[in-house]
Scaffold this motif. Structure first.
Motif, PDB file in Angstrom:
ATOM      1  N   LEU A   1       0.828  -1.207   0.000  1.00  0.00           N
ATOM      2  CA  LEU A   1       0.000   0.000   0.000  1.00  0.00           C
ATOM      3  C   LEU A   1       0.861   1.255   0.000  1.00  0.00           C
ATOM      4  O   LEU A   1       0.557   2.230  -0.688  1.00  0.00           O
ATOM      5  CB  LEU A   1      -0.924  -0.007   1.223  1.00  0.00           C
ATOM      6  CG  LEU A   1      -1.952  -1.135   1.267  1.00  0.00           C
ATOM      7  CD1 LEU A   1      -2.591  -1.220   2.647  1.00  0.00           C
ATOM      8  CD2 LEU A   1      -3.026  -0.925   0.205  1.00  0.00           C
ATOM      9  N   MET A   2       1.946   1.235   0.769  1.00  0.00           N
ATOM     10  CA  MET A   2       2.853   2.388   0.793  1.00  0.00           C
ATOM     11  C   MET A   2       3.500   2.609  -0.563  1.00  0.00           C
ATOM     12  O   MET A   2       3.751   3.749  -0.969  1.00  0.00           O
ATOM     13  CB  MET A   2       3.918   2.195   1.874  1.00  0.00           C
ATOM     14  CG  MET A   2       3.408   2.352   3.293  1.00  0.00           C
ATOM     15  SD  MET A   2       4.750   2.250   4.510  1.00  0.00           S
ATOM     16  CE  MET A   2       3.929   2.934   5.964  1.00  0.00           C
ATOM     17  N   LYS A   3       3.765   1.542  -1.280  1.00  0.00           N
ATOM     18  CA  LYS A   3       4.365   1.680  -2.612  1.00  0.00           C
ATOM     19  C   LYS A   3       3.423   2.392  -3.581  1.00  0.00           C
ATOM     20  O   LYS A   3       3.874   3.012  -4.549  1.00  0.00           O
ATOM     21  CB  LYS A   3       4.747   0.310  -3.167  1.00  0.00           C
ATOM     22  CG  LYS A   3       5.973  -0.303  -2.503  1.00  0.00           C
ATOM     23  CD  LYS A   3       6.324  -1.658  -3.108  1.00  0.00           C
ATOM     24  CE  LYS A   3       7.594  -2.228  -2.516  1.00  0.00           C
ATOM     25  NZ  LYS A   3       7.949  -3.554  -3.090  1.00  0.00           N
ATOM     26  N   LYS A   4       2.124   2.317  -3.318  1.00  0.00           N
ATOM     27  CA  LYS A   4       1.142   3.005  -4.151  1.00  0.00           C
ATOM     28  C   LYS A   4       0.959   4.461  -3.752  1.00  0.00           C
ATOM     29  O   LYS A   4       0.343   5.243  -4.490  1.00  0.00           O
ATOM     30  CB  LYS A   4      -0.202   2.289  -4.064  1.00  0.00           C
ATOM     31  CG  LYS A   4      -0.201   0.867  -4.609  1.00  0.00           C
ATOM     32  CD  LYS A   4      -1.566   0.210  -4.417  1.00  0.00           C
ATOM     33  CE  LYS A   4      -1.559  -1.222  -4.921  1.00  0.00           C
ATOM     34  NZ  LYS A   4      -2.870  -1.892  -4.700  1.00  0.00           N
ATOM     35  N   ASN A   5       1.459   4.813  -2.572  1.00  0.00           N
ATOM     36  CA  ASN A   5       1.290   6.169  -2.053  1.00  0.00           C
ATOM     37  C   ASN A   5       2.229   7.123  -2.781  1.00  0.00           C
ATOM     38  O   ASN A   5       3.435   6.876  -2.881  1.00  0.00           O
ATOM     39  CB  ASN A   5       1.581   6.172  -0.552  1.00  0.00           C
ATOM     40  CG  ASN A   5       1.032   7.398   0.154  1.00  0.00           C
ATOM     41  OD1 ASN A   5       1.006   8.489  -0.410  1.00  0.00           O
ATOM     42  ND2 ASN A   5       0.603   7.224   1.388  1.00  0.00           N
ATOM     43  N   GLU A   6       1.698   8.210  -3.294  1.00  0.00           N
ATOM     44  CA  GLU A   6       2.527   9.173  -4.025  1.00  0.00           C
ATOM     45  C   GLU A   6       3.440   9.958  -3.095  1.00  0.00           C
ATOM     46  O   GLU A   6       4.451  10.517  -3.528  1.00  0.00           O
ATOM     47  CB  GLU A   6       1.632  10.133  -4.816  1.00  0.00           C
ATOM     48  CG  GLU A   6       0.844   9.468  -5.941  1.00  0.00           C
ATOM     49  CD  GLU A   6      -0.008  10.454  -6.709  1.00  0.00           C
ATOM     50  OE1 GLU A   6      -0.033  11.642  -6.319  1.00  0.00           O
ATOM     51  OE2 GLU A   6      -0.645  10.049  -7.696  1.00  0.00           O
ATOM     52  N   ASP A   7       3.081  10.020  -1.813  1.00  0.00           N
ATOM     53  CA  ASP A   7       3.898  10.736  -0.836  1.00  0.00           C
ATOM     54  C   ASP A   7       4.935   9.807  -0.219  1.00  0.00           C
ATOM     55  O   ASP A   7       4.781   8.586  -0.215  1.00  0.00           O
ATOM     56  CB  ASP A   7       3.018  11.318   0.276  1.00  0.00           C
ATOM     57  CG  ASP A   7       2.033  12.353  -0.250  1.00  0.00           C
ATOM     58  OD1 ASP A   7       2.384  13.059  -1.218  1.00  0.00           O
ATOM     59  OD2 ASP A   7       0.923  12.448   0.307  1.00  0.00           O
ATOM     60  N   VAL A   8       5.991  10.385   0.320  1.00  0.00           N
ATOM     61  CA  VAL A   8       6.993   9.609   1.038  1.00  0.00           C
ATOM     62  C   VAL A   8       6.368   9.038   2.305  1.00  0.00           C
ATOM     63  O   VAL A   8       5.666   9.731   3.037  1.00  0.00           O
ATOM     64  CB  VAL A   8       8.214  10.479   1.390  1.00  0.00           C
ATOM     65  CG1 VAL A   8       9.156   9.755   2.351  1.00  0.00           C
ATOM     66  CG2 VAL A   8       8.963  10.865   0.113  1.00  0.00           C
ATOM     67  N   CYS A   9       6.601   7.754   2.547  1.00  0.00           N
ATOM     68  CA  CYS A   9       6.058   7.067   3.724  1.00  0.00           C
ATOM     69  C   CYS A   9       7.186   6.724   4.690  1.00  0.00           C
ATOM     70  O   CYS A   9       8.368   6.882   4.370  1.00  0.00           O
ATOM     71  CB  CYS A   9       5.318   5.800   3.304  1.00  0.00           C
ATOM     72  SG  CYS A   9       3.876   6.103   2.267  1.00  0.00           S
ATOM     73  N   HIS A  10       6.813   6.248   5.875  1.00  0.00           N
ATOM     74  CA  HIS A  10       7.837   5.990   6.893  1.00  0.00           C
ATOM     75  C   HIS A  10       7.439   4.794   7.756  1.00  0.00           C
ATOM     76  O   HIS A  10       6.323   4.738   8.274  1.00  0.00           O
ATOM     77  CB  HIS A  10       8.006   7.224   7.790  1.00  0.00           C
ATOM     78  CG  HIS A  10       9.371   7.339   8.403  1.00  0.00           C
ATOM     79  ND1 HIS A  10      10.002   8.543   8.586  1.00  0.00           N
ATOM     80  CD2 HIS A  10      10.234   6.391   8.874  1.00  0.00           C
ATOM     81  CE1 HIS A  10      11.190   8.342   9.145  1.00  0.00           C
ATOM     82  NE2 HIS A  10      11.345   7.033   9.339  1.00  0.00           N
ATOM     83  N   ILE A  11       8.356   3.843   7.900  1.00  0.00           N
ATOM     84  CA  ILE A  11       8.206   2.717   8.816  1.00  0.00           C
ATOM     85  C   ILE A  11       9.214   2.894   9.942  1.00  0.00           C
ATOM     86  O   ILE A  11      10.408   3.109   9.679  1.00  0.00           O
ATOM     87  CB  ILE A  11       8.460   1.374   8.110  1.00  0.00           C
ATOM     88  CG1 ILE A  11       7.428   1.139   7.001  1.00  0.00           C
ATOM     89  CG2 ILE A  11       8.434   0.219   9.116  1.00  0.00           C
ATOM     90  CD1 ILE A  11       7.747  -0.059   6.114  1.00  0.00           C
TER      91      ILE A  11
END
Length: 239
Positions: A124-134
């Motif tokens: 799901l994060m890979k589909k997010n256009e914004d930078v994500c964080h784990i």
């Protein structure tokens, strides 16, 4: 990352630093899905924090339950931005006396649970256009081994390797990975694990959470992949 309007998942959200992470994220304007097994504690936190804290009763050692929850909660129009893998526990004893059940419980919660949750959230994060964080919450025990802690050390060393691999694997997908290695924090962890009382010289949950917020709010192309934190003086005041 601007935290306002972001969607965060926090495991182990019903107590300790997990509940503090949730509070500070909500205060910043994020929506937090707080995961834990205790419905009563989660509802109590929701009463305090309001509608932007969404309680989720879930066992992170159950991969199928995680998959089902992720599938019904998120879609193309609703994607997670932040995952805080925080749930964990410690059960200590000599290696030849540590019950098999205790070993399995630590590995399943402290390591497998991180993998299960991350495995479902990353697509799901890979589909997010914004930078994500784990953010993976390990422990100083993920860097230093000690007697009577073989199982706990093994699980947290595992989180260390998992996090190191993840940060190199996901950086080009616009997903940051940071691993925290905290020393003693004034939560019920030590009381539950060792019957040891907290004391004022331990790190405070609010300080650890403040650091988390600072790490999340760094600019998009700035990555802190690991942080070790300790109390300056770890001994009880009377010592």
């Amino acid at each position: 990352m601007q935290l306002s309007s972001k969607i965060a998942i926090v495991t182990g959200a019903s107590s300790g630093i997990g509940s503090r992470f949730s509070k500070d994220l909500v205060d910043k304007g994020a929506t937090v899905y707080g995961l834990a097994r205790s419905e009563d504690k989660l509802k109590s936190i929701q009463t305090e924090l309001g509608k932007n804290f969404i309680p989720v009763v879930l066992d992170i050692t159950d991969h199928e339950a995680i998959k089902k929850w992720v599938d019904i909660t998120f879609d193309e129009d609703k994607l997670p931005d932040i995952l805080i893998n925080n749930a964990g526990l410690g059960l200590f004893g000599d290696v030849d006396e540590l019950p098999l059940k205790d070993w399995d419980t630590m590995i399943n919660t402290n390591l497998n649970g991180f993998f299960y949750m991350t495995r479902q959230v990353v697509p799901l994060m890979k589909k997010n256009e914004d930078v994500c964080h784990i953010v993976n919450i390990a422990s100083i025990a993920g860097k230093i081994g000690n007697p009577q802690m073989s199982g706990y050390n093994a699980s947290k060393f595992g989180v260390r390797g998992f996090s190191e691999s993840l940060f190199k694997e996901l950086r080009y997908d616009g997903i940051k990975v940071t691993c925290f290695y905290p020393g003693s924090i004034a939560t019920k962890f030590f009381e539950n694990a060792q019957g040891m009382e907290t004391h004022p010289n331990m790190m405070q949950p609010e300080d650890v959470s403040k650091l988390l917020i600072n790490v999340l709010e760094t600019s998009d192309n700035f990555l802190i992949n690991e942080i070790t934190m300790r109390p300056l003086n770890p001994k009880p005041p009377e010592s």
